[in-house]
Design a protein around this motif. Structure first.
Motif: not given
Length: 281
Positions: A194-223
């Motif tokens: 349903v729409v609510a599912d897809l809106e949650r996925v979109e928010r999760k992807l935005l947060a994930l991309w923010d995490a990727i950007r931060l790790a890219t800028e700081t070089g902090e990639w943890r196993p």
């Protein structure tokens, strides 16, 4: 999500990885099931499907010669024969789960791409899209591994919800059904979003991309150690196994105190597409 350091090794360092028998078999089976629909409905039989396997394997070798390394130490061809036989069993099992003579896919191996309002760009390749006469859309994905246990079902559905989000943003249509076909165990997993599912996925992807950007800028990639580490090609350079990662190839800035993964997106772009997979995951 599986392992930030693995993401760095694959996407930033671009470290080579050995071909995998399981993943390559999955690619082969996908190719066979895609090509089978080139035939008229009445000719979509198990025999016709398995007959496609040798030709599709030759085609894979032509496009990716490095796959020949998989059986370099198999002079008698015994391992290759067993590997191809397992591909046959997976293809034959599909016929107990779906009837291709009654299916007319609207799309096969469809590349999709959309850009969210935030500027985040999403890409993926969908195995099959079915459209009912009444217009309902079903997204189908083949898996050559076994169906996950119930507690891991949500992780398996994330890929499908990602595809549903892309279709929704592209066409304004929420798919009626998401369907995972597990050839390794003979199971089918379905989910009606349903729409609510897809809106949650979109928010999760935005947060994930923010995490990727931060790790890219700081070089902090943890196993992130899991059972999947046993299949990782990069143990020699992973701190969890006593290794040292290669020199980080990008410029870095210190992480600000208290900085999290949430934040504004600005003009950033991402290619969050088909997840890198370990067969049976």
């Amino acid at each position: 999500m599986q392992c930030p350091l693995l993401y760095r090794f694959r996407v930033i360092d671009r470290l080579p990885e050995k071909p995998s028998e399981a993943a390559t078999r999955g690619t082969l089976v996908h190719a066979v099931l895609e090509r089978l629909f080139d035939n008229p409905a009445a000719e979509r039989t198990a025999g016709r499907a398995t007959a496609l396997i040798p030709g599709q394997w030759d085609r894979l070798l032509e496009t990716k010669p490095e796959l020949s390394e998989l059986f370099a130490e198999d002079p008698e061809g015994e391992r290759l024969s067993g590997w191809l036989a397992e591909a046959e069993r997976l293809v034959e099992r599909w016929f107990s789960l779906e009837d291709p003579t009654r299916l007319e896919p609207a799309e096969r191996e469809l590349f999709v791409e959309t850009e969210l309002e935030s500027g985040l760009r999403l890409r993926g390749v969908i195995d099959r899209i079915d459209v009912a006469p009444t217009g309902e859309v079903r997204i189908v994905d083949y898996k050559t591994g076994k169906a996950p246990r119930a507690e891991y079902a949500e992780g398996a559905l994330f890929q499908m919800k990602f595809y549903a989000l892309v279709i929704w943003r592209l066409k304004g249509v929420v798919p009626r059904r998401l369907q995972l076909v597990y050839l390794g165990s003979g199971d089918i997993m379905t989910y009606d979003p349903v729409v609510a599912d897809l809106e949650r996925v979109e928010r999760k992807l935005l947060a994930l991309w923010d995490a990727i950007r931060l790790a890219t800028e700081t070089g902090e990639w943890r196993p992130r150690p899991t059972k999947l580490c046993g299949w990782c090609d990069h143990q020699a350079v992973c701190p969890e196994f006593g290794g040292t990662p290669p020199v980080y190839p990008l410029s870095v800035r210190p992480a600000e105190s208290g900085q999290g993964v949430q934040g504004t997106m600005g003009p950033a772009r991402a290619e969050a597409g088909r997840p890198a997979a370990v067969e049976g995951q």
